[in-house]
Design a protein around this motif. Structure first.
Motif, PDB file in Angstrom:
ATOM      1  N   SER A  44       0.806  -1.223   0.000  1.00 22.28           N
ATOM      2  CA  SER A  44       0.000   0.000   0.000  1.00 22.28           C
ATOM      3  C   SER A  44       0.840   1.274   0.000  1.00 22.28           C
ATOM      4  O   SER A  44       0.476   2.268  -0.636  1.00 22.28           O
ATOM      5  CB  SER A  44      -0.953   0.012   1.201  1.00 22.28           C
ATOM      6  N   GLY A  57      -3.337   2.969  -4.106  1.00 19.08           N
ATOM      7  CA  GLY A  57      -2.849   2.289  -2.919  1.00 19.08           C
ATOM      8  C   GLY A  57      -2.994   3.171  -1.695  1.00 19.08           C
ATOM      9  O   GLY A  57      -4.044   3.785  -1.479  1.00 19.08           O
ATOM     10  N   GLY A  58      -1.918   3.278  -0.908  1.00 19.74           N
ATOM     11  CA  GLY A  58      -1.946   4.160   0.252  1.00 19.74           C
ATOM     12  C   GLY A  58      -1.630   5.598  -0.086  1.00 19.74           C
ATOM     13  O   GLY A  58      -1.700   6.480   0.767  1.00 19.74           O
TER      14      GLY A  58
END
Length: 200
Positions: A44, A57-58
């Motif tokens: 992530s 993702g993150g």
């Protein structure tokens, strides 16, 4: 006098001086290999999420460790350009993550490497500054110009903080493929130099 002026201009063009405008393009983080000293969670917030304006993702690269002046841990994002490039600056962001992110790096250092060097070297600008101002929020792009420009095939961005904190970063390098032998680099205007470089 006219002929002398013409000859001088021709000599500069041939011998030459490269304009900043010819060497100030994004190098494209989607086309390079990104590595990191660590990641809080590789899938992530691993190094592949460190590209500027990424919200997948993150939403950024986040190292595993807290960053602080006294931690003794130098976390870094490493950009492998594959071949030598002239790097004229870097643009940084924090982790916006579509409004969910809260992390950013207030300061950072830069290291570089190219074939022939035994190890990475710390970058200092022409005033001796090596600690550069980063971000104050998660979304604003902050550009730092390198004067002089550095020639490298690998560049490391090292987040720094005076107090323990979680940091996340998104970055883009500006520059061009290394200039031809005998060419020199200059900025067109000193007024374009980044004013957010700090002295400590």
């Amino acid at each position: 006098m006219f002929m002398l002026t013409v000859l001088l201009i021709a000599a500069l063009a041939e011998g030459g001086v490269e304009s900043k405008d010819k060497c100030d393009e994004p190098l494209g983080m989607e086309n390079v290999q990104l590595n990191a000293s660590s990641s809080y969670e590789i899938n992530s917030v691993g190094p592949l999420q460190a590209r500027l304006n990424n919200n997948n993702g993150g939403g950024a690269w986040c190292p595993k460790s807290f960053i602080s002046e006294t931690s003794g841990v130098d976390e870094f994002l490493e950009i492998d350009l594959g071949e030598e490039h002239t790097v004229t600056g870097v643009v940084t962001q924090g982790r916006f993550a579509n409004g969910l992110g809260q992390e950013f790096a207030e300061f950072f250092l830069v290291q570089f490497w190219k074939p022939g060097m035994e190890d990475f070297s710390d970058y200092k600008d022409s005033s001796g500054v090596e600690l550069f101002t980063g971000n104050r929020d998660t979304y604003t792009e902050v550009e730092t110009r390198f004067e002089p420009a550095l020639v490298a095939s690998r560049v490391r961005i090292i987040p720094f903080s005076y107090h323990p904190r979680t940091v996340c970063m998104r970055v883009e390098l500006n520059g061009c493929k290394s200039l031809k032998p005998g060419k020199h680099f200059r900025f067109n205007s000193a007024s374009k130099m980044d004013k957010r470089i700090i002295h400590i």
